[in-house]
Design a protein around this motif. Sequence first.
Motif, PDB file in Angstrom:
ATOM      1  N   GLU A 156      48.044  53.021  42.009  1.00  0.00           N
ATOM      2  CA  GLU A 156      49.334  53.622  42.374  1.00  0.00           C
ATOM      3  C   GLU A 156      49.460  55.041  41.847  1.00  0.00           C
ATOM      4  O   GLU A 156      49.976  55.929  42.537  1.00  0.00           O
ATOM      5  N   ASP A 157      48.981  55.264  40.624  1.00  0.00           N
ATOM      6  CA  ASP A 157      49.099  56.596  40.029  1.00  0.00           C
ATOM      7  C   ASP A 157      48.108  57.588  40.637  1.00  0.00           C
ATOM      8  O   ASP A 157      48.200  58.789  40.358  1.00  0.00           O
ATOM      9  N   MET A 158      47.185  57.101  41.451  1.00  0.00           N
ATOM     10  CA  MET A 158      46.218  57.962  42.126  1.00  0.00           C
ATOM     11  C   MET A 158      46.565  58.176  43.594  1.00  0.00           C
ATOM     12  O   MET A 158      45.858  58.879  44.303  1.00  0.00           O
ATOM     13  N   GLY A 159      47.633  57.512  44.072  1.00  0.00           N
ATOM     14  CA  GLY A 159      47.982  57.602  45.477  1.00  0.00           C
ATOM     15  C   GLY A 159      47.143  56.705  46.367  1.00  0.00           C
ATOM     16  O   GLY A 159      47.151  56.868  47.588  1.00  0.00           O
ATOM     17  N   ARG A 160      46.426  55.714  45.784  1.00  0.00           N
ATOM     18  CA  ARG A 160      45.647  54.755  46.552  1.00  0.00           C
ATOM     19  C   ARG A 160      46.003  53.344  46.062  1.00  0.00           C
ATOM     20  O   ARG A 160      45.200  52.689  45.393  1.00  0.00           O
ATOM     21  N   PRO A 161      47.203  52.865  46.373  1.00  0.00           N
ATOM     22  CA  PRO A 161      47.631  51.572  45.832  1.00  0.00           C
ATOM     23  C   PRO A 161      46.736  50.432  46.273  1.00  0.00           C
ATOM     24  O   PRO A 161      46.272  50.372  47.414  1.00  0.00           O
ATOM     25  N   ALA A 162      46.493  49.529  45.336  1.00  0.00           N
ATOM     26  CA  ALA A 162      45.637  48.370  45.577  1.00  0.00           C
ATOM     27  C   ALA A 162      46.248  47.165  44.897  1.00  0.00           C
ATOM     28  O   ALA A 162      46.955  47.288  43.897  1.00  0.00           O
ATOM     29  N   GLU A 163      45.941  45.984  45.434  1.00  0.00           N
ATOM     30  CA  GLU A 163      46.398  44.741  44.823  1.00  0.00           C
ATOM     31  C   GLU A 163      45.216  43.793  44.670  1.00  0.00           C
ATOM     32  O   GLU A 163      44.509  43.495  45.637  1.00  0.00           O
ATOM     33  N   LEU A 164      45.007  43.328  43.443  1.00  0.00           N
ATOM     34  CA  LEU A 164      43.913  42.423  43.128  1.00  0.00           C
ATOM     35  C   LEU A 164      44.510  41.102  42.656  1.00  0.00           C
ATOM     36  O   LEU A 164      45.397  41.085  41.788  1.00  0.00           O
ATOM     37  N   THR A 165      44.032  40.002  43.209  1.00  0.00           N
ATOM     38  CA  THR A 165      44.487  38.676  42.823  1.00  0.00           C
ATOM     39  C   THR A 165      43.419  38.024  41.958  1.00  0.00           C
ATOM     40  O   THR A 165      42.251  37.951  42.353  1.00  0.00           O
ATOM     41  N   VAL A 166      43.819  37.563  40.788  1.00  0.00           N
ATOM     42  CA  VAL A 166      42.895  36.949  39.835  1.00  0.00           C
ATOM     43  C   VAL A 166      43.293  35.490  39.656  1.00  0.00           C
ATOM     44  O   VAL A 166      44.442  35.191  39.293  1.00  0.00           O
ATOM     45  N   VAL A 174      35.773  33.380  36.872  1.00  0.00           N
ATOM     46  CA  VAL A 174      37.034  33.969  37.339  1.00  0.00           C
ATOM     47  C   VAL A 174      36.876  34.352  38.806  1.00  0.00           C
ATOM     48  O   VAL A 174      35.841  34.908  39.211  1.00  0.00           O
ATOM     49  N   ARG A 175      37.903  34.077  39.581  1.00  0.00           N
ATOM     50  CA  ARG A 175      37.898  34.438  41.003  1.00  0.00           C
ATOM     51  C   ARG A 175      38.800  35.641  41.234  1.00  0.00           C
ATOM     52  O   ARG A 175      39.941  35.662  40.755  1.00  0.00           O
ATOM     53  N   VAL A 176      38.286  36.604  41.973  1.00  0.00           N
ATOM     54  CA  VAL A 176      39.028  37.826  42.271  1.00  0.00           C
ATOM     55  C   VAL A 176      39.058  37.997  43.786  1.00  0.00           C
ATOM     56  O   VAL A 176      38.011  37.947  44.446  1.00  0.00           O
ATOM     57  N   SER A 177      40.259  38.187  44.335  1.00  0.00           N
ATOM     58  CA  SER A 177      40.425  38.266  45.775  1.00  0.00           C
ATOM     59  C   SER A 177      41.118  39.557  46.185  1.00  0.00           C
ATOM     60  O   SER A 177      41.885  40.134  45.416  1.00  0.00           O
ATOM     61  N   GLY A 178      40.843  39.953  47.421  1.00  0.00           N
ATOM     62  CA  GLY A 178      41.523  41.112  47.970  1.00  0.00           C
ATOM     63  C   GLY A 178      41.185  41.312  49.432  1.00  0.00           C
ATOM     64  O   GLY A 178      40.192  40.770  49.932  1.00  0.00           O
ATOM     65  N   THR A 179      42.015  42.086  50.088  1.00  0.00           N
ATOM     66  CA  THR A 179      41.766  42.443  51.480  1.00  0.00           C
ATOM     67  C   THR A 179      40.802  43.633  51.527  1.00  0.00           C
ATOM     68  O   THR A 179      40.443  44.207  50.500  1.00  0.00           O
ATOM     69  N   GLY A 180      40.420  43.998  52.729  1.00  0.00           N
ATOM     70  CA  GLY A 180      39.554  45.168  52.898  1.00  0.00           C
ATOM     71  C   GLY A 180      39.739  45.727  54.300  1.00  0.00           C
ATOM     72  O   GLY A 180      40.274  45.058  55.194  1.00  0.00           O
TER      73      GLY A 180
END
Length: 304
Positions: A275-285, A294-300
Amino acid sequence: MTNTERTPQPHSPAPLHPPAPEVLHYTAFSADPEGGNPAGVVLDASGMSDAEMLAVAAEVGYSESAFLTAPPEDLGGGHERAFTVRYFSPVAEVPFCGHATIAAAVALGERTGPGELLFATRAGAVPVSVSVADGTPRATLTSVEPYVQEAAAEDVAEALAALDWPSGDLDPALPPRVAFAGARHLVLAAASRERLADLRYDFEGLKSLMLRLDLTTVQLVWRASDTVFHVRDPFPVGGVVEDPATGAAAAAFGAYARELGLVPEASVLTLHQGEDMGRPAELTVELRPSDPRVRVSGTGARMR
C-alpha cells in the motif's frame, strides 16, 4: 589458373543461436495488474545457464523471476505437473520466492487449467494448487517445514540502526525473531502504522547485515487486529529497495505468529502489503494444527 583466380571455398554456416526465452509478466497477490508484486516467468528455461537466467532477471528488473524446467526424476514420478523452479533477483539467485511461485502457478493454470502442481525448489518440494473463481485465478503454495529462531540483540540493534528506528518504536508484544519457511527473514514489529509507513533506511548498511545473517528480507509488521497485519519487506540483497508482496516472508510470518502463540493453531491471517508503494496486495496465510507447514494464497494477473 591465373594468380587472380581462386578455388571457391564452401561457406561455413552461421552459428545457430537458441531463440530468446519467452518471458511472461505476471503480478502476484492482486487481480489488478497495477497492484501486487510483478514477477518474470519463463515456463521453459531448458538449456538456459545460470548466467543467462540471471541476465534475464536483471533485464526484466522485477524483484524476482521464476524459471521452470523438467523436474528431477525422484520428484516427478507419478506427478503429471511437476517442475523444477529456480528464482533469480536482478543480482543473485534466491532459494525460494513466494510471489514468483504464485505468478508461475497462475501462468501455468491459465495454459493447462486449474489443479495441483509440484515445484522442486532449492528450499525443497513446494506443492501448489490453482483454482478459478468468477474468472479470477488463485494459487495456494504450501511451504517447506518452517522454523523460528531467537534474534541476537546485537543483530536487532544493527537492523534498527540501519532502519533509523528507535527501539521504543517496536511492539513489545511481537518480539524480534528470525523466521524461515523457504528463506530466512528477520521479523520486526512496529508499534504503530505511522512507524511502518515511514521507511527510509540505510541500503548498504541493512544489506551488509542481511548478507551476514543470510536473510532474504526484513519483515516489518504492524498488527491491525487479531488476524490482520500490515507488512513491508526491504530487499536490498536483491538489488531493490522494497518488495511489494512477499509470499516467502508471509509464510515465515505465519510460522512466527504460531510459534509465539499470537494466533490460534488453526488460523487464517490477512496480510496487506504494497500500500505504501502504490501497489496494494493481499496475502492470505493459513495455519493448520495438524501440519507445521504454512499455506499462502493469492490471486494473480497477467500484466502484458
